[in-house]
Design an enzyme around this catalytic site. Structure first.
Site, PDB file in Angstrom:
ATOM      1  N   SER A 123       9.533   2.206  -0.318  1.00 25.83           N
ATOM      2  CA  SER A 123       9.188   2.789   0.620  1.00 25.83           C
ATOM      3  C   SER A 123       9.751   1.913   1.865  1.00 25.83           C
ATOM      4  CB  SER A 123       7.909   2.896   0.912  1.00 25.83           C
ATOM      5  OG  SER A 123       7.212   3.150   2.190  1.00 25.83           O
ATOM      6  N   TYR A 147      -0.572  -1.238   0.618  1.00 28.32           N
ATOM      7  CA  TYR A 147       0.414  -0.306   0.062  1.00 28.32           C
ATOM      8  C   TYR A 147       1.690  -1.039   0.018  1.00 28.32           C
ATOM      9  CZ  TYR A 147       3.481   3.693  -0.202  1.00 28.32           C
ATOM     10  OH  TYR A 147       4.238   4.696  -0.485  1.00 28.32           O
ATOM     11  N   LYS A 151       4.369  -1.809  -3.277  1.00 28.06           N
ATOM     12  CA  LYS A 151       5.815  -1.151  -3.704  1.00 28.06           C
ATOM     13  C   LYS A 151       6.913  -2.505  -3.649  1.00 28.06           C
ATOM     14  CE  LYS A 151       5.058   3.070  -3.394  1.00 28.06           C
ATOM     15  NZ  LYS A 151       5.411   3.866  -4.729  1.00 28.06           N
TER      16      LYS A 151
HETATM   17  P1  NAD Z   1       1.733  12.349  -3.828  1.00 32.69           P
HETATM   18  O1  NAD Z   1       0.572  11.749  -3.599  1.00 32.69           O
HETATM   19  O2  NAD Z   1       2.094  13.842  -3.195  1.00 32.69           O
HETATM   20  O3  NAD Z   1       2.267  12.349  -5.104  1.00 32.69           O
HETATM   21  C1  NAD Z   1       2.101  11.167  -6.115  1.00 32.69           C
HETATM   22  C2  NAD Z   1       1.530  12.204  -7.538  1.00 32.69           C
HETATM   23  O4  NAD Z   1       1.089  10.981  -8.352  1.00 32.69           O
HETATM   24  C3  NAD Z   1       0.132  12.757  -7.177  1.00 32.69           C
HETATM   25  O5  NAD Z   1       0.622  14.014  -7.857  1.00 32.69           O
HETATM   26  C4  NAD Z   1      -0.711  12.080  -8.044  1.00 32.69           C
HETATM   27  O6  NAD Z   1      -1.800  12.765  -8.436  1.00 32.69           O
HETATM   28  C5  NAD Z   1      -0.058  11.276  -9.186  1.00 32.69           C
HETATM   29  N1  NAD Z   1      -0.556  10.022  -9.333  1.00 32.69           N
HETATM   30  C6  NAD Z   1      -1.286   9.148  -8.879  1.00 32.69           C
HETATM   31  N2  NAD Z   1      -1.684   8.192  -9.452  1.00 32.69           N
HETATM   32  C7  NAD Z   1      -1.280   8.594 -10.832  1.00 32.69           C
HETATM   33  C8  NAD Z   1      -1.567   8.080 -12.136  1.00 32.69           C
HETATM   34  N3  NAD Z   1      -2.166   6.569 -12.273  1.00 32.69           N
HETATM   35  N4  NAD Z   1      -1.044   8.604 -13.098  1.00 32.69           N
HETATM   36  C9  NAD Z   1      -0.402   9.811 -13.023  1.00 32.69           C
HETATM   37  N5  NAD Z   1      -0.350  10.324 -11.772  1.00 32.69           N
HETATM   38  C10 NAD Z   1      -0.547   9.691 -10.893  1.00 32.69           C
HETATM   39  O7  NAD Z   1       2.782  11.454  -2.973  1.00 32.69           O
HETATM   40  P2  NAD Z   1       4.400  11.708  -2.738  1.00 32.69           P
HETATM   41  O8  NAD Z   1       4.567  11.967  -1.201  1.00 32.69           O
HETATM   42  O9  NAD Z   1       4.874  12.865  -3.403  1.00 32.69           O
HETATM   43  O10 NAD Z   1       4.889  10.105  -2.941  1.00 32.69           O
HETATM   44  C11 NAD Z   1       5.493   9.995  -4.073  1.00 32.69           C
HETATM   45  C12 NAD Z   1       6.003   8.467  -4.282  1.00 32.69           C
HETATM   46  O11 NAD Z   1       6.696   8.206  -2.991  1.00 32.69           O
HETATM   47  C13 NAD Z   1       4.748   7.702  -4.114  1.00 32.69           C
HETATM   48  O12 NAD Z   1       4.891   6.771  -4.926  1.00 32.69           O
HETATM   49  C14 NAD Z   1       4.660   7.188  -2.581  1.00 32.69           C
HETATM   50  O13 NAD Z   1       4.164   5.848  -2.605  1.00 32.69           O
HETATM   51  C15 NAD Z   1       6.170   7.256  -2.449  1.00 32.69           C
HETATM   52  N6  NAD Z   1       6.436   7.464  -0.933  1.00 32.69           N
HETATM   53  C16 NAD Z   1       6.053   8.427  -0.396  1.00 32.69           C
HETATM   54  C17 NAD Z   1       6.348   8.636   1.140  1.00 32.69           C
HETATM   55  C18 NAD Z   1       5.639   9.574   1.745  1.00 32.69           C
HETATM   56  O14 NAD Z   1       5.671   9.430   2.813  1.00 32.69           O
HETATM   57  N7  NAD Z   1       5.526  11.014   1.182  1.00 32.69           N
HETATM   58  C19 NAD Z   1       7.127   7.407   1.546  1.00 32.69           C
HETATM   59  C20 NAD Z   1       7.474   6.352   0.989  1.00 32.69           C
HETATM   60  C21 NAD Z   1       7.194   6.337  -0.413  1.00 32.69           C
END
Ligand code: NAD
Ligand code: UDP
Length: 336
Positions: A123, A147, A151
């Site tokens: 991120s 958070y 990362k």
């Molecule tokens: P999201 O919460 O929609 O998706 C993450 C998924 O991981 C969810 O479906 C959740 O149920 C699953 N999950 C969480 N912990 C788990 C575990 N221990 N075992 C199995 N599954 C698990 O989030 P997203 O927006 O799709 O983000 C995906 C990734 O991208 C994340 O790692 C997030 O930190 C990173 N990210 C997101 C953003 C954003 O703004 N959306 C920005 C930068 C980075």
């Protein structure tokens, strides 16, 4: 076959569409802590075929071993994790457990199974408050919250792993602000509770679920006084994952770290106006206090991803708002 941990989440589902349309086989793995099985059913509708999906937790060595035993996995995209900045500050142990300890369990299972290609969801929060924008990958890394530190720790774990075992191929993708939805309106961002992020909040105001938007700060040193960010369409991000997977499948045996953003910054009010154009109704808002921890402006330099992945974001802010609105109006209560 590509394993998508957290594959039922917002970015995972959209990336699954892009991967399947590019001819990859995928298996989703998710504990549904922040997603719903309905999202996976919608994915199946979009791609018109069954999609393998396993319910399990990345922190469980037996769940992970079972997936690698059952499927012939060539590479992993590791999306699974918790992502709410405020919550991470209140519940650091839960965040380190899910995001850092969970990754260690996954990596041990990969090593055991002989799978050494991974794409990781990092991120732009690893940069913290940038000295300047656009931010290059070489900028200082000083995340300002738990958070962001989870990362950065995972990035460092993967760099150390590669240093110890150079046959690993790793891509670290630093996302800026993913927004928007698949053009079908079947899948999109479905935050639980009050959205923390701007686009889903604006979409919920537009659909009548919330009365008005609080604009956090109107006195930043930006052109209109409101915060500036690099919003990127989630389908452009999905295409970036497709490109990163293709790269690691080629066994480069290196660690590639790239920004995935558009290279353009828009203010909160730019986004509000674009959303008003998309939904053809006014978005009531008021200027509120700055949100603690927010930086005035942050946008990325995506040129390295252009060179290394032959990838560039193509969709405009109007496309992002149109597709967010299309998802929100068809699904006023998300996947519920
Ligand atoms: P999201 O919460 O929609 O998706 C993450 C998924 O991981 C969810 O479906 C959740 O149920 C699953 N999950 C969480 N912990 C788990 C575990 N221990 N075992 C199995 N599954 C698990 O989030 P997203 O927006 O799709 O983000 C995906 C990734 O991208 C994340 O790692 C997030 O930190 C990173 N990210 C997101 C953003 C954003 O703004 N959306 C920005 C930068 C980075
Ligand atoms: N923002 C806002 N009102 C909200 C949510 C966000 O004014 O209800 C602003 C926030 O201050 C920032 C921008 O919108 O300037 C993007 O915030 P978001 O939480 O979506 O992303 P991040 O802060 O992680 O970049």
């Amino acid at each position: 076959m590509i394993l998508l941990t957290g594959g039922a989440g917002y970015i995972g589902l959209h990336s699954a569409v892009a991967l399947i349309e590019a001819g990859h086989e995928v298996v989703l793995f998710d504990n549904f802590s922040n997603s719903k099985p309905e999202g996976v059913r919608r994915l199946v509708k979009i791609v018109g075929r069954e999609v393998a999906c396993v319910e399990g937790d990345v922190r469980s060595a037996s769940d992970m071993a079972a997936v690698f035993a059952r499927y012939s996995i060539d590479a992993v995209i590791h999306f699974a994790g918790l992502k709410a900045v405020g919550e991470s500050v209140e519940q650091p142990l839960r965040y380190y457990d899910n995001n850092v300890a969970g990754t260690l369990v996954l990596l041990a299972a990969m090593q055991q199974a002989g799978v050494r290609r991974i794409v990781f969801s990092s991120s732009a929060t690893v940069y913290g408050a940038p000295d300047f924008s656009p931010i290059p990958e070489s900028a200082a890394l000083r995340p300002a919250n738990t958070y962001g530190r989870t990362k950065l720790m995972v990035e460092e774990i993967l760099r150390d792993l590669h240093a110890s075992a150079p046959d690993w191929s790793v891509a670290l993708l630093r996302y800026f602000n993913p927004v928007g939805a698949h053009s079908s309106g079947q899948i999109g961002e479905d935050p639980s509770g009050i959205p923390n992020n701007l686009m889903p909040f604006v979409a919920q105001v537009a659909v009548g679920r919330r009365a008005e938007l609080n604009v956090f700060g109107g006195d930043y040193p930006t052109p209109d006084g409101t915060g500036v960010r690099d919003y990127i369409h989630v389908m452009d991000l999905a295409d970036g994952h497709r490109a990163a997977v293709d790269r690691v499948l080629g066994d480069p045996r290196d660690v590639l770290t790239v920004n995935l953003g558009t290279g353009v910054g828009y203010s909160v009010l730019d986004l509000v106006r674009a959303f008003e154009r998309a939904c053809c109704r006014p978005i009531p808002y008021r200027i509120a206090l700055r949100r603690p921890g927010d930086v005035p402006a942050s946008w990325g330099d995506p040129s390295l991803a252009g060179q290394q992945l032959q990838w560039t974001a193509r969709r405009s802010l109007d496309d992002m708002c149109r597709d967010s609105w299309n998802w929100q109006k068809q699904n006023p209560d998300g996947f519920a």
